[in-house]
Design an enzyme around this catalytic site. Structure first.
Site, PDB file in Angstrom:
ATOM      1  N   TYR A   1      52.119  32.570  34.452  1.00 53.10           N
ATOM      2  CA  TYR A   1      52.187  33.575  33.387  1.00 53.10           C
ATOM      3  C   TYR A   1      53.612  33.774  32.855  1.00 53.10           C
ATOM      4  O   TYR A   1      53.815  34.440  31.837  1.00 53.10           O
ATOM      5  CB  TYR A   1      51.644  34.944  33.852  1.00 53.10           C
ATOM      6  CG  TYR A   1      50.261  34.926  34.461  1.00 53.10           C
ATOM      7  CD1 TYR A   1      49.402  33.831  34.307  1.00 53.10           C
ATOM      8  CD2 TYR A   1      49.790  36.007  35.201  1.00 53.10           C
ATOM      9  CE1 TYR A   1      48.142  33.813  34.881  1.00 53.10           C
ATOM     10  CE2 TYR A   1      48.520  36.000  35.775  1.00 53.10           C
ATOM     11  CZ  TYR A   1      47.710  34.891  35.616  1.00 53.10           C
ATOM     12  OH  TYR A   1      46.458  34.883  36.190  1.00 53.10           O
TER      13      TYR A   1
ATOM     14  N   HIS B   1      46.889  29.135  43.036  1.00 54.02           N
ATOM     15  CA  HIS B   1      46.256  29.490  41.755  1.00 54.02           C
ATOM     16  C   HIS B   1      44.938  28.747  41.541  1.00 54.02           C
ATOM     17  O   HIS B   1      43.994  29.302  40.985  1.00 54.02           O
ATOM     18  CB  HIS B   1      47.220  29.182  40.597  1.00 54.02           C
ATOM     19  CG  HIS B   1      46.962  29.993  39.370  1.00 54.02           C
ATOM     20  ND1 HIS B   1      47.954  30.590  38.643  1.00 54.02           N
ATOM     21  CD2 HIS B   1      45.818  30.312  38.736  1.00 54.02           C
ATOM     22  CE1 HIS B   1      47.421  31.235  37.621  1.00 54.02           C
ATOM     23  NE2 HIS B   1      46.129  31.080  37.646  1.00 54.02           N
TER      24      HIS B   1
HETATM   25  N1  NAP Z   1      43.344  33.198  38.861  1.00 51.55           N
HETATM   26  C1  NAP Z   1      43.048  32.773  37.656  1.00 51.55           C
HETATM   27  O1  NAP Z   1      42.813  31.572  37.428  1.00 51.55           O
HETATM   28  C2  NAP Z   1      42.972  33.773  36.538  1.00 51.55           C
HETATM   29  C3  NAP Z   1      42.412  33.406  35.303  1.00 51.55           C
HETATM   30  C4  NAP Z   1      42.340  34.378  34.307  1.00 51.55           C
HETATM   31  C5  NAP Z   1      42.812  35.671  34.554  1.00 51.55           C
HETATM   32  N2  NAP Z   1      43.386  35.990  35.744  1.00 51.55           N
HETATM   33  C6  NAP Z   1      43.910  37.356  36.036  1.00 51.55           C
HETATM   34  O2  NAP Z   1      42.932  38.323  35.670  1.00 51.55           O
HETATM   35  C7  NAP Z   1      43.476  39.186  34.664  1.00 51.55           C
HETATM   36  C8  NAP Z   1      42.391  39.617  33.707  1.00 51.55           C
HETATM   37  O3  NAP Z   1      41.812  38.518  33.027  1.00 51.55           O
HETATM   38  P1  NAP Z   1      42.093  38.242  31.476  1.00 51.55           P
HETATM   39  O4  NAP Z   1      43.389  38.858  31.091  1.00 51.55           O
HETATM   40  O5  NAP Z   1      41.928  36.806  31.267  1.00 51.55           O
HETATM   41  O6  NAP Z   1      40.870  38.973  30.759  1.00 51.55           O
HETATM   42  P2  NAP Z   1      40.274  40.481  30.694  1.00 51.55           P
HETATM   43  O7  NAP Z   1      41.057  41.415  31.527  1.00 51.55           O
HETATM   44  O8  NAP Z   1      38.812  40.346  30.898  1.00 51.55           O
HETATM   45  O9  NAP Z   1      40.481  40.832  29.156  1.00 51.55           O
HETATM   46  C9  NAP Z   1      41.752  41.020  28.587  1.00 51.55           C
HETATM   47  C10 NAP Z   1      41.566  41.071  27.061  1.00 51.55           C
HETATM   48  O10 NAP Z   1      40.696  42.169  26.710  1.00 51.55           O
HETATM   49  C11 NAP Z   1      41.377  43.069  25.847  1.00 51.55           C
HETATM   50  N3  NAP Z   1      41.064  44.427  26.322  1.00 51.55           N
HETATM   51  C12 NAP Z   1      41.559  45.065  27.401  1.00 51.55           C
HETATM   52  N4  NAP Z   1      41.008  46.284  27.544  1.00 51.55           N
HETATM   53  C13 NAP Z   1      40.147  46.417  26.527  1.00 51.55           C
HETATM   54  C14 NAP Z   1      39.278  47.474  26.121  1.00 51.55           C
HETATM   55  N5  NAP Z   1      39.202  48.600  26.823  1.00 51.55           N
HETATM   56  N6  NAP Z   1      38.535  47.292  25.003  1.00 51.55           N
HETATM   57  C15 NAP Z   1      38.604  46.139  24.297  1.00 51.55           C
HETATM   58  N7  NAP Z   1      39.404  45.104  24.624  1.00 51.55           N
HETATM   59  C16 NAP Z   1      40.163  45.245  25.738  1.00 51.55           C
HETATM   60  C17 NAP Z   1      42.857  42.761  25.967  1.00 51.55           C
HETATM   61  O11 NAP Z   1      43.486  43.003  24.742  1.00 51.55           O
HETATM   62  P3  NAP Z   1      44.893  43.802  24.594  1.00 51.55           P
HETATM   63  O12 NAP Z   1      45.820  43.270  25.623  1.00 51.55           O
HETATM   64  O13 NAP Z   1      45.294  43.453  23.195  1.00 51.55           O
HETATM   65  O14 NAP Z   1      44.584  45.258  24.771  1.00 51.55           O
HETATM   66  C18 NAP Z   1      42.848  41.274  26.301  1.00 51.55           C
HETATM   67  O15 NAP Z   1      42.739  40.514  25.118  1.00 51.55           O
HETATM   68  C19 NAP Z   1      44.586  38.356  34.030  1.00 51.55           C
HETATM   69  O16 NAP Z   1      45.497  39.123  33.287  1.00 51.55           O
HETATM   70  C20 NAP Z   1      45.168  37.689  35.245  1.00 51.55           C
HETATM   71  O17 NAP Z   1      45.988  38.602  35.950  1.00 51.55           O
HETATM   72  C21 NAP Z   1      43.444  35.055  36.739  1.00 51.55           C
END
Ligand code: NAP
Length: 280
Positions: free
Chosen positions: A55, A114
């Site tokens: 990240y 990861h």
């Molecule tokens: N280990 C892995 O391979 C892996 C893969 C993916 C993710 N992750 C981890 O998991 C975390 C979460 O996954 P993610 O970031 O991919 O997806 P997520 O948390 O499911 O969704 C984040 C997205 O949703 C939007 N959002 C957040 N709250 C919202 C709400 N209340 N209403 C509408 N839209 C909303 C955000 O926009 P804004 O930011 O514009 O508000 C962002 O675009 C990551 O940040 C990371 O730490 C790990």
């Protein structure tokens, strides 16, 4: 009402450390925005931040914790090693590089591999490096991400520390990875849910909308609460202040059994994944 609160923590196997049941994701959050989002999250009561080498914001996470009025010990920080170096020593140095970026001279609470995608040699090298960093106290707990049952079983061939304490995988109602989850739960491996909000791609799903209307909460709040009630550690990400606050405001309602079952019913298996379902 269940006993879940914003302060809830979950025990980690073979350890006296506990992990906060709600985390804050920072994937695709960069530079000053990442610092500001982490500060907003900490003010809203989150005590757990999920970063990764990939990240490119480990140092911003560390800076936010130092800028906050919290002590280092009050905030749980996870990072992830992306790939091994050419040998054991360089792989270990990569882990220590993350620790130094986050907390110079200090520690990281949890470090994960990861992804298993680099193959068996890469997996073994990275696990060895995590075990060494744990022995030396630079990392307090160690785990994996995107690992299926086969990947975790394979670790028994070389791991001094087994099971991994955490497995972070994609989890939400449309991608429930039931086999991997039940295996982890049986083996006391804490399950973390990434993409718990499905990146807002299901905001118009009728099942989800009806449930959000019934409880008078947002669709995002339903999805985070769903994870918490499943015993998964959700890691919602947002760079929007109002959403960061709303996503942690999930303790004033409880999804009843019937509605949990309705959400269980939308599972699409591997097809429901938006990033990656585990492959074995
Ligand atoms: N280990 C892995 O391979 C892996 C893969 C993916 C993710 N992750 C981890 O998991 C975390 C979460 O996954 P993610 O970031 O991919 O997806 P997520 O948390 O499911 O969704 C984040 C997205 O949703 C939007 N959002 C957040 N709250 C919202 C709400 N209340 N209403 C509408 N839209 C909303 C955000 O926009 P804004 O930011 O514009 O508000 C962002 O675009 C990551 O940040 C990371 O730490 C790990």
């Amino acid at each position: 009402m269940s006993s879940l609160t914003l302060q809830s923590t979950i025990p980690l196997t073979n350890s006296s450390y506990r992990i906060p049941a709600l985390g804050f994701g920072v994937y695709q959050s960069h530079g000053p925005t990442c610092i500001q989002s982490c500060l907003t999250a900490l003010k809203a009561g989150y005590r757990h931040i999920d970063t990764a080498q990939y990240y490119a914001n480990e140092s911003q996470v560390g800076e936010a914790v130092r800028k906050s009025d919290l002590k280092r010990a009050d905030v749980y920080i996870t990072s992830k090693i992306l790939s091994p170096g050419k040998d054991a020593d360089s792989t270990y140095k990569s882990v220590i590089g993350s620790v130094e970026a986050i907390d110079k001279g200090g520690y990281v609470d949890l470090m994960l591999i990861h992804s298993p995608n680099g193959g068996p040699e890469a997996r073994q090298l990275m696990w060895g490096a995590l075990e060494r960093a744990k022995k030396e106290g630079r990392v307090r707990s160690i785990g994996v991400s995107n690992y299926g049952v086969g990947n975790i079983e394979e670790m028994k061939e070389y791991a001094e520390t087994w099971p991994p304490q955490v497995n972070q995988i994609e989890l939400h109602p449309w991608c429930q990875q039931r086999e991997a989850v039940s295996y982890c739960q049986k083996n006391n491996i804490v399950v973390e849910a990434y993409c718990p909000l499905v990146r807002n791609q299901k905001a118009k799903d009728p099942t989800l909308l009806n449930i959000s209307k019934k409880y008078n909460v947002t669709t995002g709040q339903v999805l985070i609460r769903y994870c918490l009630q499943k015993g998964w550690v959700p890691l919602p990400k947002s760079d929007t202040e109002s959403r960061i606050i709303a996503n942690a405001d999930v303790y004033g309602f409880e999804i009843d059994d019937e509605d949990m079952q309705k959400l269980d019913g939308v599972d699409q298996g591997d097809k429901g994944a938006i990033v990656q379902a585990v492959t074995n």
